[in-house]
Motif scaffolding. Structure first.
Motif, mmCIF file in Angstrom:
data_model
loop_
_atom_site.group_PDB
_atom_site.id
_atom_site.type_symbol
_atom_site.label_atom_id
_atom_site.label_comp_id
_atom_site.label_asym_id
_atom_site.label_seq_id
_atom_site.Cartn_x
_atom_site.Cartn_y
_atom_site.Cartn_z
ATOM 1 N N GLN A 1 5.247 -6.520 25.840
ATOM 2 C CA GLN A 1 5.418 -5.987 24.491
ATOM 3 C C GLN A 1 4.333 -6.534 23.561
ATOM 4 O O GLN A 1 3.797 -5.815 22.709
ATOM 5 N N GLU B 1 8.725 -9.488 27.048
ATOM 6 C CA GLU B 1 8.143 -9.848 25.757
ATOM 7 C C GLU B 1 6.624 -9.912 25.862
ATOM 8 O O GLU B 1 5.911 -9.497 24.951
ATOM 9 N N TRP C 1 8.532 -5.612 15.535
ATOM 10 C CA TRP C 1 8.881 -6.161 16.832
ATOM 11 C C TRP C 1 10.401 -6.060 16.920
ATOM 12 O O TRP C 1 11.120 -6.834 16.301
ATOM 13 N N GLY D 1 12.351 -6.039 19.777
ATOM 14 C CA GLY D 1 13.029 -6.773 20.847
ATOM 15 C C GLY D 1 14.094 -5.888 21.499
ATOM 16 O O GLY D 1 13.838 -4.729 21.793
ATOM 17 N N VAL E 1 12.520 -3.947 26.051
ATOM 18 C CA VAL E 1 11.994 -4.716 24.923
ATOM 19 C C VAL E 1 11.172 -3.725 24.113
ATOM 20 O O VAL E 1 10.254 -3.100 24.635
#
Length: 421
Positions: free
Chosen positions: A170, A167, A267, A269, A291
RNA sequence: CGGGACGUAGCGCAGUCUGGUCUAGCGCGCUUGCUUUGGGAGCAAGAGGUCGUGAGUUCAAAUCUCACCGUCCCGACCA
């Protein structure tokens, strides 16, 4: 380019189908032609503009390390069944069967395909993070196409996808992409706002939208007159506010504005990596899901947004980076035709992209055509040249004129283009 | 998908209400010739139409009726 040999059809009159400014001007300037509701073709002039926008996007994407590729427009339904969107994307998704009765879709977006691609291409954390993008036609069977090129069934889109191992990683990419978008839209001279948005059918955990302010826009935002507060109307912290209500942050007055969605950051994920089982091996040799993030820009829609914000009574005023040509050469009397030709060849040799209006028409027609098309400069060779041996250069946006000697036209043009907006 | 408007030459429109004068007209654009040439020039001669499609009413339909198709706008929905 010699105008007499180019496919350009401008029009004084507006087809009655067009109601909004950008649509009218795109038709009048001869950039596009409609074949069905929400289905347009780009004429050479329109395509040039599209190509200019495309190359700005490419530059900025490459700048943040994204790699350009090209995914198929026709996609096997199998992947959509795996992601679950075969069932829940709705009627906007065009489906068809091939001769063997296998299901396919026309791509409205490409999360499934890119995830599948990365699943096969990447299996180690050592290759991450990785961002790829493409610029390609999308198809969405819109219930109601509208406002020319703003909402169409078929449209050109830049879609980027990032693959990360965490994350945190990302987040870095997401921020870099956001900054790239800001540079792209600034180069397009767009007045826009960045707001948090719903994820919609793309899904994921959060999303941010870039909204170009325009009265005909489909999206509504709430903005504070004093502080930084800005939000999509449906996501505003105060329920359903109206203009004049108080800002939730500083209690000043807020305003409702409309705009066109030009870019969207998602986003994602692990939404797609999980459903398509796309994994890599991490530092510890453990299998993990990518991710992901996805990032879209409506390229064809951008043209309309730019025109909505950059026009006047006479027509379009293209930002210099987007204009189909940097200048139009106009000889206003037959005696100056030869000089016009000489200047045209000189500027072209110097690397400027010039449209030479070599048609045998009255000056007014040529002036008006150059203006409606939105060419940033008009190089006029006529009476002033015959009387004072000077060539005039008129600026489309500021409507200023400079007079220069023939032998310094190239130098002056380079300087003007350099300093133009 | 709900509500509304519209469909006549490449584009913009008139004609439709009240059927016959429509062998469908005007402006822009287009073609040819001459004259023009600093903000959409002038004169002259021309080309261009299954009046969205189909059925029906009528002696007669661009015009009336029905169905369908298409386009745009508002809304819902959505990037």
């Amino acid at each position: 380019m010699r105008l007499s040999q180019y496919l350009i059809t401008t029009s004084k009159e507006v087809p009655k189908e067009a109601k909004c400014i950008s649509h009218k001007l795109m038709l009048r300037a001869g950039l596009i032609m409609r074949f069905a509701a929400g289905i347009y073709s780009y004429l050479p002039l329109g395509y040039r503009v599209l190509a200019k926008v495309t190359s700005i996007i490419e530059e900025e994407m490459n700048q943040v390390g994204a790699h350009q590729l090209l995914l198929p427009f026709v996609q096997p339904a199998e992947l959509w069944k795996k992601s679950g969107r075969w069932g829940n994307y709705g009627e906007e998704l065009v489906r068809f069967k091939d001769r063997k009765e296998a299901d396919f879709v026309l791509g409205p977006t490409h999360e499934e395909l890119i995830t599948q691609l990365m699943k096969h291409q990447i299996n180690s954390y050592k290759r991450l993070p990785l961002t790829v993008y493409q610029i390609q036609t999308k198809f969405r069977d819109e219930p109601r196409p509208r406002a020319g090129v703003i909402r169409t069934k078929e449209f050109l889109m830049k879609d980027a996808y990032s693959f990360c191992q965490s994350e945190k990683e990302q987040m870095t990419i997401y921020e870099k992409m956001k900054q790239a978008y800001e540079r792209i839209f600034s180069r397009c001279l767009l007045n826009y706002r960045l707001v948090e948005a719903d994820t919609g059918p793309i899904g994921g955990e959060r999303s941010d939208e870039f909204i170009a302010l325009a009265p005909l826009g489909e999206d509504r935002i709430v903005e504070c007159e004093e502080c930084e507060y800005v939000a999509k109307l449906e996501k505003a912290d105060t329920g359903f506010p109206t203009s004049g209500d108080r800002c939730p942050l500083c209690k000043s007055k807020i305003r409702i504005k409309r705009g066109i969605e030009i870019g969207h950051l998602f986003w994602l994920g692990e939404k797609y990596s999980r459903s398509l089982k796309a994994t890599f091996l991490d530092r510890m040799g453990k299998e993990r899901y990518f991710v992901m993030g996805s990032y879209g820009i409506g390229v064809s829609r951008l043209l309309a947004a730019i025109i909505e914000q950059n026009h006047d009574e006479e027509g379009i005023i293209w930002p210099k980076e987007i204009a189909p040509f940097q200048a139009a050469i106009i000889a206003t009397s037959p005696e100056t035709f030869k000089v016009a030709q000489e200047i045209y060849l000189r500027l072209r040799r110097g690397g400027l992209d010039i449209l030479w209006d070599d048609r045998d028409l009255s000056p007014g027609v040529k002036f008006n055509d150059a203006d409606i098309i939105g060419i940033p400069f008009k190089i006029i060779i006529g009476n002033t040249f015959l009387k004072e041996s000077k060539i005039e250069i008129k600026t489309r946006r500021e409507k200023t004129t400079v007079k220069v000697k023939k032998d310094v036209v190239f130098q002056k043009m380079k300087e003007l283009v350099q300093n133009a907006k």
